[in-house]
Scaffold this active site. Structure first.
Site, PDB file in Angstrom:
ATOM      1  N   SER A 123       0.849  -1.195   0.000  1.00  0.00           N
ATOM      2  CA  SER A 123       0.000   0.000   0.000  1.00  0.00           C
ATOM      3  C   SER A 123       0.881   1.240   0.000  1.00  0.00           C
ATOM      4  CB  SER A 123      -0.881   0.011   1.249  1.00  0.00           C
ATOM      5  OG  SER A 123      -1.534   1.249   1.427  1.00  0.00           O
ATOM      6  N   TYR A 155      -2.126  -0.502  10.463  1.00  0.00           N
ATOM      7  CA  TYR A 155      -2.309  -0.945   9.074  1.00  0.00           C
ATOM      8  C   TYR A 155      -1.056  -0.642   8.263  1.00  0.00           C
ATOM      9  CZ  TYR A 155      -3.689  -0.588   4.170  1.00  0.00           C
ATOM     10  OH  TYR A 155      -3.731  -0.714   2.796  1.00  0.00           O
TER      11      TYR A 155
END
Length: 262
Positions: A141, A154
């Site tokens: 990501s 995350y």
């Protein structure tokens, strides 16, 4: 690796980018083993694919190591070979500051994003190594290289995926397996809903990449054996800014995320 005629396993294939990848692979005349936690999501993928002998559905939780270890044999029974693995499945955390986030939520994010990727890679890599050519893709990501307030854990899980993938690229250079690291920015995937996370307020305010376009870009990168692919205008821009001025990049994303943290 040219995808035509290859068998590719895709996790998170019941929605979002994973579903788009499965459908785009079928369009490129690859065969797909679609993996997802939700059987209803897999059935939606099958419905969107239309009549196809090249698609098999495998409902499982990638955090269950024993179940994952049994998956390669299921795929081999369905397709006879495994040429590629795309570790796409992932979840986000609730939009909370680190000190407000409970430990079970933190552990859940790492179980899915990092350990799920590890389990799948350990299970399938021996099979990939037996092929004349093969490919491993791990989806990290933009949050794996750019710290996002309210998504600290995350981001840490995706940073772990990023470094693991880069190390695998180096370790597998003298093998038939090529490795690609994918770094998506903002996408219209429904990840918050599937993560059980309520999103309030404004996001980063940047452009949103459609999963269908992201799938095309990612699979183009696979066919060119690229080491790294940034998906989305925001990911490309923030990657450049972070290289030039990490502090400026962090301040920018911090100012844009205030609406989500209150």
């Amino acid at each position: 690796m040219r995808l035509k005629g290859k068998v590719v396993v895709v996790t998170g294939a019941g929605s979002g980018l994973g579903q788009a990848l499965a459908l785009e692979l079928l369009r490129r005349r690859a065969r797909v083993a679609a993996v997802d936690l939700r059987p209803e999501g897999l059935e939606e993928t099958r419905e969107k694919a239309g009549p196809s002998e090249g698609l098999s559905l495998h409902a499982l939780d990638i955090t269950q190591e024993e179940r994952v270890r049994a998956l390669p044999e299921e795929v081999l029974r369905a397709h006879g070979q495994v040429d590629g693995l795309i570790n796409n499945a992932g979840i986000i955390q609730p939009f909370k500051r680190f000190q407000e986030l409970d430990l079970p939520s933190m552990e859940r994010v790492f179980r899915v994003n990092f350990w799920g990727t590890v389990y799948m890679t350990k299970a399938f890599l021996p099979h990939l190594l037996r092929r004349p050519v093969a490919h491993l893709v791990n989806v990290s990501s933009m949050g794996g290289f750019l710290p996002v307030p309210g998504q600290a854990v995350y981001g840490a899980s995706k940073a772990a995926v990023k470094l693991l993938t880069e190390a695998l690229w180096a370790e597998l250079q003298d093998t038939p397996v090529r490795v690609t690291l994918a770094l998506p920015g903002a996408m219209r995937t429904g990840i918050a809903q599937h993560s059980g996370v309520e999103v309030k307020g404004a996001g980063t305010g940047g452009p949103i990449l459609e999963p269908e376009r992201a799938a095309q870009l990612l699979l183009d990168a696979v066919e060119k054996d690229r080491f790294r692919v940034l998906l989305g205008q925001d990911a490309r821009a923030m990657d450049l800014l972070y290289r030039l001025s990490p502090l400026r990049a962090v301040r920018l994303i911090q100012s844009r995320m205030r609406g989500l943290l209150g």
